[in-house]
Design a protein around this motif. Structure first.
Motif, mmCIF file in Angstrom:
data_model
loop_
_atom_site.group_PDB
_atom_site.id
_atom_site.type_symbol
_atom_site.label_atom_id
_atom_site.label_comp_id
_atom_site.label_asym_id
_atom_site.label_seq_id
_atom_site.Cartn_x
_atom_site.Cartn_y
_atom_site.Cartn_z
ATOM 1 N N THR A 76 53.292 53.987 44.924
ATOM 2 C CA THR A 76 52.312 53.763 43.859
ATOM 3 C C THR A 76 53.004 53.153 42.650
ATOM 4 O O THR A 76 54.064 53.618 42.243
ATOM 5 C CB THR A 76 51.654 55.101 43.441
ATOM 6 N N THR A 113 39.619 49.435 48.110
ATOM 7 C CA THR A 113 40.393 49.916 49.259
ATOM 8 C C THR A 113 40.185 49.026 50.471
ATOM 9 O O THR A 113 39.057 48.651 50.782
ATOM 10 C CB THR A 113 39.974 51.359 49.601
ATOM 11 N N GLU A 125 45.330 47.226 55.468
ATOM 12 C CA GLU A 125 46.212 46.058 55.545
ATOM 13 C C GLU A 125 46.827 45.873 56.915
ATOM 14 O O GLU A 125 47.156 44.760 57.319
ATOM 15 C CB GLU A 125 47.377 46.241 54.560
ATOM 16 N N VAL A 154 48.044 51.274 57.410
ATOM 17 C CA VAL A 154 48.408 51.159 55.998
ATOM 18 C C VAL A 154 47.162 50.770 55.194
ATOM 19 O O VAL A 154 46.566 49.715 55.432
ATOM 20 C CB VAL A 154 49.519 50.113 55.786
ATOM 21 N N GLN A 155 46.797 51.645 54.267
ATOM 22 C CA GLN A 155 45.679 51.356 53.376
ATOM 23 C C GLN A 155 46.236 50.861 52.054
ATOM 24 O O GLN A 155 47.246 51.373 51.573
ATOM 25 C CB GLN A 155 44.856 52.632 53.133
ATOM 26 N N TYR A 156 45.557 49.882 51.478
ATOM 27 C CA TYR A 156 46.002 49.364 50.189
ATOM 28 C C TYR A 156 44.894 49.625 49.169
ATOM 29 O O TYR A 156 43.740 49.269 49.396
ATOM 30 C CB TYR A 156 46.327 47.872 50.292
ATOM 31 N N HIS A 157 45.270 50.282 48.063
ATOM 32 C CA HIS A 157 44.310 50.674 47.026
ATOM 33 C C HIS A 157 44.685 50.000 45.709
ATOM 34 O O HIS A 157 45.835 50.085 45.279
ATOM 35 C CB HIS A 157 44.348 52.187 46.804
ATOM 36 N N ARG A 158 43.707 49.386 45.067
ATOM 37 C CA ARG A 158 43.915 48.816 43.738
ATOM 38 C C ARG A 158 42.976 49.502 42.761
ATOM 39 O O ARG A 158 41.761 49.478 42.947
ATOM 40 C CB ARG A 158 43.618 47.305 43.743
ATOM 41 N N ASP A 177 48.378 50.371 41.642
ATOM 42 C CA ASP A 177 48.042 50.170 43.048
ATOM 43 C C ASP A 177 48.899 51.066 43.924
ATOM 44 O O ASP A 177 49.936 51.568 43.504
ATOM 45 C CB ASP A 177 48.082 48.698 43.476
ATOM 46 N N ARG A 228 50.061 51.727 48.168
ATOM 47 C CA ARG A 228 50.087 51.331 49.579
ATOM 48 C C ARG A 228 50.397 52.606 50.354
ATOM 49 O O ARG A 228 51.446 53.217 50.150
ATOM 50 C CB ARG A 228 51.185 50.281 49.775
#
Lengths: 136, 136, 136, 136
Positions: C66, C82, C85, C93-97, C107, C109
């Motif tokens: 993070t 969300t 990726e 793998v989830q990517y959060h902004r 953000d 990952r």
């Protein structure tokens, strides 16, 4: 009849404990958020503005009585219904009802005061008449 | 005179809010931890063992009345003093006093019940005599 | 291009610390809620249903990186965007902004796995093809 | 070899989620407490004193990479072992290992900066030489 506001909560996985139900201090967290949201819905600005313009820091909790009738769990959509039941000279009593659909899950009767910082310490002040008028 | 236990808390930065004092639901979190710690100090095993051996899931909160007399902040060392004030057939009342040095900061009177899962729902049970004996 | 969901957060007073900004573990709490919300928006049922029907307990966190670019404070309205990726055989793998208006605040990952309980222990399973299809 | 401190955590019921394991943002909460405890064990005063005497507000998180190897649950006694791995001009990297007995459960590598408030905004400052000397 006093003004009532609604604050919405979606219960999350992380709000629940190993018994699969909401860990009860989270209800108090939502009641606190609903208390502040009540004042915003009534037209009061954020605390940081009230502190800058009038020296008001917030409304710390003095006493809260909370009763739990039914449990909630993640995925539930809750509403906290908030109103002010009583205004005294320096304190007020907010009443919060946490409901799911039409079912009452929990309620809390909370006594708070508006405080300012005097010589570095938080001190209750007389409730400003204009704030009382906005919130009744 | 009933048994009293002590549960220690070091207040952390992240427990405090922008007014620089403990966000009040954290007191409830510590009261909850002190409640469970009371039972362990009295000799009860963890909930997961009690669930496996006797079907007891825990002691959910039914009602709590909390009063806040003085604030606390990060760096403070607190003690939660816990005792059981009253035993009824299906519920008991725990009394918690949060103190810093000799000063009372907050107290809470909490009504709880031992519960088991019946047809998927939590249900209060008669307080087992042996548990009552261990904790008095 | 992979599916992206939006999860909304209103920052509360109690989410902030004495520096007047969000206490960073709360960003992780919202990222966790956004992760689960992603699966629901993609059509997956609640964990308790997935556990009953397919033995899937959830998607515990294995690793999260993070980064914090700008702070947030109470009164802010945030969005967590969300997406997934990458899908491996047993992990994804989830990517959060986390954004406020158009500004990226933080953000993350996150690598997670679907797990089931095998002999009382949580164990990663091969990612079910239908779940992967629903969420891509 | 750099100085290492130990911060102790007793995992509570309310720290765990419906999967019966610690909800991962709580590990971040403990890592934050361990970070601050490291500085106190090295001899630094509380933030509020450092703010009054030197304008230092704290050490906000810039980036954290956390890996989870094994879960923990309520009743577990954990230790967070903390050291500073690297000092740059304006940032430093703290490394935290969360262990139970001799088993590594989780570790986190965290980049932080000492900040002061400049024109109302938090701004990273050069790491003071005396602080670096106390903590190495």
């Amino acid at each position: 009849m006093s003004r009532t506001t609604i604050f919405r909560v979606d219960v999350q996985w992380g709000d629940c404990d190993p018994a699969d139900i909401v860990f009860f201090p989270n209800f108090q967290r939502w009641i606190d958020a609903a208390s502040l949201d009540f004042f915003h819905q009534c037209g009061l600005p954020r605390w940081r503005e009230l502190e800058a313009t009038r020296g008001i820091i917030g409304t710390p909790m003095l006493e809260i009585n909370t009763r739990f009738y039914k449990s909630a769990t993640y995925g539930d959509h809750l509403e906290v219904h908030t109103t002010i039941e009583r205004w005294d000279r320096k304190v007020f009593v907010q009443y919060h009802r946490v409901v799911r659909d039409k079912t009452l899950l929990c309620d809390g009767r909370a006594t708070r005061a508006f405080v300012q910082r005097v010589d570095g310490r938080l001190q209750a002040m007389e409730i400003p008449a204009d704030i009382k008028a906005m919130c009744s």
